[in-house]
Design a protein around this motif. Structure first.
Motif, mmCIF file in Angstrom:
data_model
loop_
_atom_site.group_PDB
_atom_site.id
_atom_site.type_symbol
_atom_site.label_atom_id
_atom_site.label_comp_id
_atom_site.label_asym_id
_atom_site.label_seq_id
_atom_site.Cartn_x
_atom_site.Cartn_y
_atom_site.Cartn_z
ATOM 1 N N MET A 1 5.196 21.472 10.297
ATOM 2 C CA MET A 1 4.182 21.205 9.282
ATOM 3 C C MET A 1 4.805 21.159 7.892
ATOM 4 N N ALA A 2 5.665 22.122 7.582
ATOM 5 C CA ALA A 2 6.276 22.180 6.259
ATOM 6 C C ALA A 2 7.157 20.961 5.987
ATOM 7 N N LEU A 3 7.973 20.597 6.947
ATOM 8 C CA LEU A 3 8.849 19.441 6.769
ATOM 9 C C LEU A 3 8.044 18.147 6.673
ATOM 10 N N THR A 4 6.960 18.055 7.413
ATOM 11 C CA THR A 4 6.096 16.881 7.342
ATOM 12 C C THR A 4 5.458 16.757 5.964
ATOM 13 N N ILE A 5 4.955 17.853 5.431
ATOM 14 C CA ILE A 5 4.332 17.828 4.107
ATOM 15 C C ILE A 5 5.360 17.481 3.046
ATOM 16 N N LEU A 6 6.526 18.091 3.123
ATOM 17 C CA LEU A 6 7.579 17.791 2.145
ATOM 18 C C LEU A 6 8.012 16.329 2.222
ATOM 19 N N THR A 7 8.115 15.799 3.431
ATOM 20 C CA THR A 7 8.487 14.394 3.599
ATOM 21 C C THR A 7 7.429 13.484 2.994
ATOM 22 N N GLY A 8 6.172 13.782 3.252
ATOM 23 C CA GLY A 8 5.090 12.981 2.688
ATOM 24 C C GLY A 8 5.072 13.010 1.169
ATOM 25 N N MET A 9 5.281 14.191 0.604
ATOM 26 C CA MET A 9 5.306 14.310 -0.860
ATOM 27 C C MET A 9 6.494 13.558 -1.442
ATOM 28 N N ALA A 10 7.664 13.726 -0.840
ATOM 29 C CA ALA A 10 8.852 13.039 -1.345
ATOM 30 C C ALA A 10 8.709 11.525 -1.204
ATOM 31 N N ASN B 1 0.845 -1.184 0.000
ATOM 32 C CA ASN B 1 0.000 0.000 0.000
ATOM 33 C C ASN B 1 0.886 1.242 0.000
ATOM 34 N N PRO B 2 0.970 1.972 -1.124
ATOM 35 C CA PRO B 2 1.875 3.130 -1.180
ATOM 36 C C PRO B 2 1.505 4.234 -0.192
ATOM 37 N N TYR B 3 0.220 4.401 0.082
ATOM 38 C CA TYR B 3 -0.204 5.441 1.017
ATOM 39 C C TYR B 3 0.274 5.127 2.436
ATOM 40 N N LEU B 4 0.138 3.876 2.808
ATOM 41 C CA LEU B 4 0.577 3.463 4.135
ATOM 42 C C LEU B 4 2.098 3.515 4.251
ATOM 43 N N LEU B 5 2.787 3.114 3.191
ATOM 44 C CA LEU B 5 4.254 3.173 3.202
ATOM 45 C C LEU B 5 4.754 4.614 3.297
ATOM 46 N N ALA B 6 4.105 5.531 2.600
ATOM 47 C CA ALA B 6 4.506 6.946 2.657
ATOM 48 C C ALA B 6 4.165 7.563 4.007
ATOM 49 N N ALA B 7 3.139 7.046 4.666
ATOM 50 C CA ALA B 7 2.734 7.597 5.961
ATOM 51 C C ALA B 7 3.742 7.286 7.061
ATOM 52 N N ILE B 8 4.513 6.223 6.907
ATOM 53 C CA ILE B 8 5.460 5.830 7.965
ATOM 54 C C ILE B 8 6.557 6.879 8.146
ATOM 55 N N PRO B 9 7.348 7.214 7.110
ATOM 56 C CA PRO B 9 8.366 8.261 7.330
ATOM 57 C C PRO B 9 7.746 9.629 7.608
ATOM 58 N N THR B 10 6.578 9.885 7.036
ATOM 59 C CA THR B 10 5.915 11.156 7.273
ATOM 60 C C THR B 10 5.521 11.290 8.742
ATOM 61 N N GLY B 11 4.986 10.233 9.313
ATOM 62 C CA GLY B 11 4.607 10.252 10.726
ATOM 63 C C GLY B 11 5.808 10.414 11.638
ATOM 64 N N ILE B 12 6.899 9.739 11.296
ATOM 65 C CA ILE B 12 8.115 9.850 12.103
ATOM 66 C C ILE B 12 8.632 11.287 12.098
ATOM 67 N N ILE B 13 8.678 11.898 10.926
ATOM 68 C CA ILE B 13 9.140 13.290 10.816
ATOM 69 C C ILE B 13 8.196 14.225 11.565
ATOM 70 N N ALA B 14 6.896 13.984 11.465
ATOM 71 C CA ALA B 14 5.923 14.841 12.151
ATOM 72 C C ALA B 14 6.122 14.793 13.661
ATOM 73 N N VAL B 15 6.333 13.592 14.200
ATOM 74 C CA VAL B 15 6.501 13.453 15.649
ATOM 75 C C VAL B 15 7.831 14.044 16.102
ATOM 76 N N LYS B 16 8.891 13.796 15.349
ATOM 77 C CA LYS B 16 10.226 14.259 15.768
ATOM 78 C C LYS B 16 10.400 15.768 15.626
ATOM 79 N N THR B 17 9.938 16.342 14.509
ATOM 80 C CA THR B 17 10.214 17.753 14.253
ATOM 81 C C THR B 17 9.070 18.686 14.609
ATOM 82 N N ARG B 18 7.840 18.187 14.586
ATOM 83 C CA ARG B 18 6.648 19.019 14.800
ATOM 84 C C ARG B 18 6.590 20.182 13.812
#
Length: 105
Positions: free
Chosen positions: A87-96, A68-85
């Protein structure tokens, strides 16, 4: 403007406004218990999870945990969101992550 339409517009405005306004007015003067305030802090996370879960776990209407590409992309995105808090970096991570996953799949 027709009178019935005006009454309908005012009625829907009142029905929309009152449920939002009344708790603010009534609870703004009250001292709420600490346990209730702690409970309220979890509401944004619960709403976000409820909004995201179907899109992440049920693409196409069926449960998809593997490949599932959506679930796979959510994993690094969630990690970045929790670690950095951030919004911009989280969105960029999710897109990348989504671009890279779609490129490889």
């Amino acid at each position: 403007m027709d009178r019935q339409i005006l009454i309908l517009i005012l009625g829907t405005a009142l029905v929309t406004y009152l449920p939002r306004m009344l708790p603010l007015v009534l609870l703004s003067r009250a001292q709420l218990p600490e346990v209730f305030l702690r409970w309220l802090r979890y509401i944004p996370a619960a709403v976000l999870a409820a909004l995201l879960a179907p899109g992440l776990l049920l693409p196409g209407g069926k449960l998809a945990l593997g490949g599932n590409p959506y679930l796979l992309a959510a994993i690094p995105t969630g990690i970045i969101a929790v670690k950095t808090r951030s919004m911009a970096l989280t969105i960029l991570t999710g897109m990348a992550a989504m671009v890279l996953i779609q490129h490889w799949m």
